[in-house]
Design an enzyme around this catalytic site. Structure first.
Site, short mmCIF file in Angstrom:
data_model
loop_
_atom_site.label_atom_id
_atom_site.label_comp_id
_atom_site.label_asym_id
_atom_site.label_seq_id
_atom_site.Cartn_x
_atom_site.Cartn_y
_atom_site.Cartn_z
N LEU A 8 -9.23 -24.54 39.29
CA LEU A 8 -8.70 -25.59 40.17
C LEU A 8 -9.82 -26.36 40.87
O LEU A 8 -9.58 -27.19 41.74
CB LEU A 8 -7.76 -24.97 41.22
N GLY A 9 -11.04 -26.10 40.44
CA GLY A 9 -12.17 -26.82 41.04
C GLY A 9 -12.32 -28.22 40.45
O GLY A 9 -11.47 -28.68 39.69
N GLN A 10 -13.44 -28.88 40.79
CA GLN A 10 -13.63 -30.28 40.39
C GLN A 10 -13.53 -30.47 38.87
O GLN A 10 -13.05 -31.49 38.39
CB GLN A 10 -15.01 -30.78 40.86
N ASP A 32 -7.23 -19.32 38.80
CA ASP A 32 -7.99 -19.51 40.03
C ASP A 32 -7.43 -18.57 41.09
O ASP A 32 -6.38 -17.97 40.88
CB ASP A 32 -7.90 -20.98 40.51
N ILE A 33 -8.14 -18.49 42.18
CA ILE A 33 -7.70 -17.57 43.25
C ILE A 33 -6.93 -18.34 44.30
O ILE A 33 -6.71 -17.89 45.42
CB ILE A 33 -8.91 -16.83 43.84
N ARG A 34 -6.51 -19.54 43.94
CA ARG A 34 -5.73 -20.37 44.84
C ARG A 34 -4.39 -20.68 44.18
O ARG A 34 -4.29 -20.66 42.96
CB ARG A 34 -6.45 -21.72 45.11
N TYR A 139 -26.69 -20.44 45.90
CA TYR A 139 -26.08 -21.03 44.70
C TYR A 139 -27.10 -21.13 43.57
O TYR A 139 -26.86 -20.66 42.45
CB TYR A 139 -25.55 -22.41 45.09
N LYS A 143 -27.35 -18.97 40.08
CA LYS A 143 -27.24 -19.64 38.79
C LYS A 143 -28.44 -19.32 37.90
O LYS A 143 -28.31 -19.18 36.68
CB LYS A 143 -27.06 -21.15 38.97
N ILE A 169 -21.79 -34.07 39.51
CA ILE A 169 -20.71 -34.64 38.70
C ILE A 169 -19.82 -35.54 39.54
O ILE A 169 -19.39 -35.15 40.65
CB ILE A 169 -19.86 -33.52 38.05
C1 VAH Z 1 -23.12 -29.55 44.81
N1 VAH Z 1 -21.73 -30.98 43.37
O1 VAH Z 1 -23.43 -30.53 45.40
C2 VAH Z 1 -22.33 -29.68 43.50
C3 VAH Z 1 -23.28 -29.41 42.37
C4 VAH Z 1 -25.44 -29.98 41.28
C5 VAH Z 1 -24.49 -30.34 42.37
O2 VAH Z 1 -23.68 -28.11 42.43
O3 VAH Z 1 -23.43 -28.44 45.19
#
Ligand code: VAH
Length: 317
Positions: A8-10, A32-34, A139, A143, A169
């Site tokens: 349900l994310g972007q 999703d968890i929502r 984050y 990753k 994105i």
């Molecule tokens: C953010 N839109 O701003 C996301 C994405 C690379 C950007 O991870 O964190």
């Protein structure tokens, strides 16, 4: 069949639409968890799933005969910095669950990485696929971990792991959720709603960006690429880089009365200043013929074709 976590994310809903066109509506399960809005159920199967619940996730994979898994569950940049314990749990423990289930059930696994997987000591202009990666957000750290763990499981257990590092994105019909590149989505909505936009980054902050259709196209392409075409398992993909100033100038071609002010948020500025300015995606272009369709003018035209560009003010005059 396909399972999308964090659906349900972007990106999830758009990815489901693309994959359902390709593989059939009932062969692509969003999770999703929502709790989703009702219309999500009408467009195809949805399952409530917590990726931290290993047993439940394994059941979903086995009972639905999943063969491909797109793992989109994650807390992104600025949101992650506001809740590091949760970001570590979801982005790292959640990933471990998905890796184990994918290896155990021989799934083809896609995990998105990001420009955020690089840091201030990475070359920034351009940033190649292989270089030092010391990101300064949970984050980004999670990753890089996902990239390393996915590649390890590929070489050690033969897991068919595939990973693309996404730029920021831009999408019209789905909200971003990370915080750092999201200014580039908000400017469109504010231009139409009020003709005023307050930007939390400096006007000269250059970041790699991509329109959502290019992102989803690349994702499907890399998942369908024959394994022998892939000389790597993690690739940068690129479309354009722009600054808030450059984007505002392009937007003002549609909403001339747009007023932009800059009210820098130090946290998000520091994140953006640690990220690549330009992305080198030559390996993706060589290995499976990746190329983007949307440059900045096409991006802006397409966004306004979705959102309409006759702003209230223009209508009022
Ligand atoms: C953010 N839109 O701003 C996301 C994405 C690379 C950007 O991870 O964190």
């Amino acid at each position: 069949r396909v399972l999308i976590t964090g659906g349900l994310g972007q990106l999830g809903v758009g990815l489901a639409k693309l994959l359902r066109k390709r593989f059939g509506k009932n062969n692509v399960i969003l999770s999703d968890i929502r709790k989703p809005a009702d219309n999500v159920f009408y467009s195809g199967p949805f399952i409530f799933a917590d990726i931290l619940d290993y047993k439940n996730l394994r059941e979903i994979v086995v009972n639905n005969r999943i063969t491909w898994l797109f793992h989109y569950s994650a807390l992104l940049s600025a949101v992650g910095e506001a809740n590091v314990p949760l970001a570590r749990a979801v982005n790292i423990t959640g990933l471990h669950n998905v890796l184990d289930i994918a290896a155990e059930h021989n799934l083809r696994l896609f995990v998105p990485s990001t420009i955020g997987a690089f840091g201030p000591t990475s070359p920034r202009d351009p940033t190649p696929d292989i270089c030092i990666q010391r990101p300064r957000t949970i984050y980004g750290v999670s990753k890089v971990h996902a990239e390393l763990m996915g590649e390890y499981y590929h070489y050690r257990y033969g897991l068919d792991f595939r990973c693309l590092r996404y730029p920021g994105i831009i999408s019209a019909d789905s909200q971003p959720g990370g915080g750092t590149t999201d200014y580039a989505v908000k400017i469109f909505h504010d231009a139409i709603k009020s003709g005023k936009f307050k930007c939390y980054l400096r006007p000269d902050t250059r970041l790699p960006m991509m329109y959502i259709d290019d992102c989803l196209k690349a994702t499907l392409e890399v998942m369908e690429a024959p394994a022998e075409a892939l000389t790597m398992r993690t690739y940068n993909i690129n479309a354009m880089s722009f600054t808030p100033e450059e984007l505002a100038q392009e937007v003002q071609k549609y909403v001339p009365e747009l007023q932009v002010t800059y009210n820098v948020d130090q946290v998000r500025q520091a994140i953006a200043d640690s990220w690549p300015m330009n992305f080198d995606d030559s390996n993706a272009r060589r290995d499976w013929g990746w190329k983007h369709d949307y440059d900045l003018p096409e991006l802006v035209t397409t966004m306004f074709s979705y959102l309409g560009s006759d702003s209230r003010i223009a209508q009022a005059n």
